[in-house]
Design a protein around this motif. Structure first.
Motif, PDB file in Angstrom:
ATOM      1  N   PHE A  41       0.866  -1.176   0.000  1.00 18.77           N
ATOM      2  CA  PHE A  41       0.000   0.000   0.000  1.00 18.77           C
ATOM      3  C   PHE A  41       0.908   1.233   0.000  1.00 18.77           C
ATOM      4  CE2 PHE A  41      -2.448   3.385   2.046  1.00 18.77           C
ATOM      5  CZ  PHE A  41      -3.604   3.357   1.285  1.00 18.77           C
ATOM      6  N   TYR A  42       0.877   1.977  -1.111  1.00 20.27           N
ATOM      7  CA  TYR A  42       1.770   3.127  -1.268  1.00 20.27           C
ATOM      8  C   TYR A  42       1.054   4.415  -0.876  1.00 20.27           C
ATOM      9  CZ  TYR A  42       4.247  -0.135  -4.361  1.00 20.27           C
ATOM     10  OH  TYR A  42       4.893  -1.222  -4.887  1.00 20.27           O
ATOM     11  N   MET A  43       1.692   5.204  -0.035  1.00 18.49           N
ATOM     12  CA  MET A  43       1.133   6.521   0.287  1.00 18.49           C
ATOM     13  C   MET A  43       1.689   7.563  -0.660  1.00 18.49           C
ATOM     14  SD  MET A  43       1.201   6.444   4.367  1.00 18.49           S
ATOM     15  CE  MET A  43       0.927   8.218   4.377  1.00 18.49           C
ATOM     16  N   ARG A  44       0.828   8.511  -1.033  1.00 18.45           N
ATOM     17  CA  ARG A  44       1.224   9.570  -1.964  1.00 18.45           C
ATOM     18  C   ARG A  44       1.367  10.916  -1.260  1.00 18.45           C
ATOM     19  NH1 ARG A  44       3.514   8.887  -6.115  1.00 18.45           N
ATOM     20  NH2 ARG A  44       2.499  10.633  -7.137  1.00 18.45           N
ATOM     21  N   GLY A  45       0.961  10.973  -0.016  1.00 19.01           N
ATOM     22  CA  GLY A  45       1.028  12.213   0.762  1.00 19.01           C
ATOM     23  C   GLY A  45       0.847  11.885   2.227  1.00 19.01           C
ATOM     24  N   SER A  46       0.278  12.809   2.987  1.00 23.37           N
ATOM     25  CA  SER A  46      -0.014  12.571   4.411  1.00 23.37           C
ATOM     26  C   SER A  46       1.243  12.173   5.181  1.00 23.37           C
ATOM     27  CB  SER A  46      -1.069  11.476   4.594  1.00 23.37           C
ATOM     28  OG  SER A  46      -2.084  11.554   3.633  1.00 23.37           O
ATOM     29  N   MET A  47       2.239  13.043   5.130  1.00 24.36           N
ATOM     30  CA  MET A  47       3.516  12.769   5.794  1.00 24.36           C
ATOM     31  C   MET A  47       3.296  12.377   7.261  1.00 24.36           C
ATOM     32  SD  MET A  47       6.751  15.279   5.638  1.00 24.36           S
ATOM     33  CE  MET A  47       8.282  14.959   6.468  1.00 24.36           C
ATOM     34  N   ALA A  49       1.923   9.469   8.308  1.00 21.13           N
ATOM     35  CA  ALA A  49       0.752   8.620   8.567  1.00 21.13           C
ATOM     36  C   ALA A  49       0.997   7.132   8.307  1.00 21.13           C
ATOM     37  CB  ALA A  49      -0.444   9.093   7.737  1.00 21.13           C
ATOM     38  N   ILE A  53      -1.371   4.000   9.865  1.00 13.56           N
ATOM     39  CA  ILE A  53      -2.089   3.142   8.924  1.00 13.56           C
ATOM     40  C   ILE A  53      -1.696   1.676   9.158  1.00 13.56           C
ATOM     41  CG2 ILE A  53      -2.355   2.497   6.491  1.00 13.56           C
ATOM     42  CD1 ILE A  53      -1.969   5.486   5.817  1.00 13.56           C
ATOM     43  N   PRO A 175      -4.392   7.191  -6.284  1.00 15.61           N
ATOM     44  CA  PRO A 175      -4.637   6.694  -4.929  1.00 15.61           C
ATOM     45  C   PRO A 175      -5.723   5.624  -4.867  1.00 15.61           C
ATOM     46  CG  PRO A 175      -4.424   9.074  -4.898  1.00 15.61           C
ATOM     47  CD  PRO A 175      -4.416   8.672  -6.338  1.00 15.61           C
ATOM     48  N   ILE A 178      -4.501   2.252  -5.991  1.00 18.39           N
ATOM     49  CA  ILE A 178      -3.627   1.628  -4.985  1.00 18.39           C
ATOM     50  C   ILE A 178      -4.479   0.949  -3.912  1.00 18.39           C
ATOM     51  CG2 ILE A 178      -1.937   2.103  -3.159  1.00 18.39           C
ATOM     52  CD1 ILE A 178      -0.989   4.506  -4.959  1.00 18.39           C
TER      53      ILE A 178
ATOM     54  N   GLY B  53      -5.417   7.980  10.435  1.00 18.25           N
ATOM     55  CA  GLY B  53      -4.550   6.954   9.847  1.00 18.25           C
ATOM     56  C   GLY B  53      -4.915   5.562  10.354  1.00 18.25           C
ATOM     57  N   ASN B  79      -5.334  17.891   7.050  1.00 13.22           N
ATOM     58  CA  ASN B  79      -4.466  17.473   5.947  1.00 13.22           C
ATOM     59  C   ASN B  79      -4.621  15.997   5.606  1.00 13.22           C
ATOM     60  OD1 ASN B  79      -2.227  17.604   3.989  1.00 13.22           O
ATOM     61  ND2 ASN B  79      -1.184  16.337   5.505  1.00 13.22           N
ATOM     62  N   SER B  83      -5.717  14.468   2.084  1.00 10.44           N
ATOM     63  CA  SER B  83      -4.668  13.834   1.280  1.00 10.44           C
ATOM     64  C   SER B  83      -4.702  12.310   1.336  1.00 10.44           C
ATOM     65  CB  SER B  83      -3.285  14.318   1.741  1.00 10.44           C
ATOM     66  OG  SER B  83      -3.030  13.912   3.073  1.00 10.44           O
ATOM     67  N   TYR B  88      -8.062   8.607  -1.564  1.00  8.16           N
ATOM     68  CA  TYR B  88      -7.998   7.142  -1.603  1.00  8.16           C
ATOM     69  C   TYR B  88      -9.385   6.498  -1.481  1.00  8.16           C
ATOM     70  CZ  TYR B  88      -2.858   6.799  -1.325  1.00  8.16           C
ATOM     71  OH  TYR B  88      -1.506   6.866  -1.580  1.00  8.16           O
TER      72      TYR B  88
END
Lengths: 198, 168
Positions: A41-47, A49, A53, A175, A178, B53, B79, B83, B88
């Motif tokens: 599962f690749y995240m593209r944002g949400s530093m 997190a 998850i 997203p 993914i 999350g 955010n 995001s 998603y």
């Protein structure tokens, strides 16, 4: 210091059926470049997190093993998440931190690990007893091999260099795709799992 | 039945099993009762952003979830909702207790109280407000159905008209 592309290949080669959550930036790019799989599962944002998850996933899938791959800057942005992991102590969760002491994708500004902040020590302070730091590829392989088969939670901090994966390499950019691929593969969305894809 | 019991019944009846909460006075009873019920996996993160999350991860693993928080927490979570949850297409119920409006005594609560609905609108998150006990079941059930049938976060706001707010 470990070449981060070599580390990613060793990591992906060691995987069997683990569920992998990768954080924003090079954590995602490296794992993808070393070998894509539907269980990633690749995240593209949400530093910051990726750890929450992975923790939520580990709670919902107690019979699966979940691995989070995250950068040092992202972990620092959400340090409280390590306290949550330590507090609930899911035995099926492992966190690999790629520590290059820099916010590499935003121009290489130093993170606090450049000043000697030790994220493995932070993890131990958060109650995650199995937390170690490695600085060679051989030590990474040995540590990974040990913790893949042992009850967690684990934190493994790898001191890596800043070697980038090929920037021209295709990266998954949608997203929703993914998400649906991941859930279809593990079977948590019945209608997606039943679709014929070719 | 108290409104908080109706909320829990609706969550259970619709298979929303993961409850992630940030401590809040108005939601205290709800959190306490959820904790006593073995059906729910009740988790307490350090911050609302982290809570979003966790609920996302839980959903990916096949377990639907709700995040309980005060409206101040929406600011902490904006955010990640914009995001991760929205792009998603990850469904979740956001149960938000409202401060900063009718009967508020604390000046610093008003800012996020006023920003609550504009923030949800800006993030493209549908929201519904529960003001009377007799509408709790319908709003909760409808919001959960909207969220999990159409793969999006949906917010339910607990008005001080329902909760009585927080007093000095």
């Amino acid at each position: 210091m470990i070449n981060r592309q070599q580390l990613a290949r060793v990591f992906v080669d060691a995987l069997t059926d683990q569920l992998v959550v990768t954080g924003i930036g090079n954590a995602c790019n490296d794992v993808y470049a070393a070998g894509d799989r539907a269980l990633n599962f690749y995240m593209r944002g949400s530093m910051g997190a990726a750890v929450p998850i992975a923790f939520g996933l580990a709670r919902a899938r107690p019979n699966d093993r979940v691995i989070c791959v995250e950068g040092d800057g992202s972990v620092l942005m959400n340090l409280g998440a390590l306290a949550t992991v330590g507090s609930y102590a899911p035995d099926n969760l492992m966190i690999v931190i790629l520590d290059n002491s820099a916010y590499q994708i935003t121009g290489g500004q130093p993170t606090h690990t450049a000043a000697g902040i030790d994220l493995a020590a932070v993890a131990r302070g958060c109650g995650i007893e199995s937390a170690s730091r490695v600085g060679t590829l051989g030590d990474f392989e040995t540590a990974l091999d040990q913790i893949l088969g042992a009850p967690g939670p684990h934190v493994l901090v790898a001191q890596v260099d800043r070697t980038l994966s090929d920037p021209k390499l295709f990266q998954p950019r949608r997203p929703a795709l993914i998400k649906y691929r991941f859930m279809g593969r593990i079977g948590t969305l019945e209608d997606v799992r039943r679709l014929v894809w070719d | 039945m108290a409104w908080s019991d109706v909320v829990l019944e609706c969550l259970k009846a619709n298979k929303v099993q993961t409850i992630v909460h940030i401590p809040d006075t108005i939601l205290t009873e709800l959190i306490r009762r959820a904790d006593e019920d073995d059906y729910f996996d009740v988790l307490s993160p350090t911050r609302e952003e982290e809570g979003v999350g966790i609920v996302c991860g839980s959903y990916l693993g096949g377990r639907n979830g709700a995040l309980l928080m005060q409206n101040s927490g929406l600011g902490n979570a904006a955010n990640i909702l914009g995001s991760l949850t929205v792009p998603y297409q990850i469904p979740m119920l956001l149960l938000i207790s409202q401060r900063g409006e009718l009967g508020e005594f604390n000046t610093v609560q008003v800012g996020m109280g006023q920003a609550l609905r504009p923030t949800l609108d800006g993030l493209d998150i549908p929201h519904f407000t529960m003001e009377r006990e007799e509408e709790v079941a319908k709003i909760m059930t409808g919001a959960i159905k909207l969220a999990f049938s159409t793969d999006r976060p949906v917010a339910v706001i607990v008005s001080p008209l329902l909760s009585g707010g927080k007093s000095l």
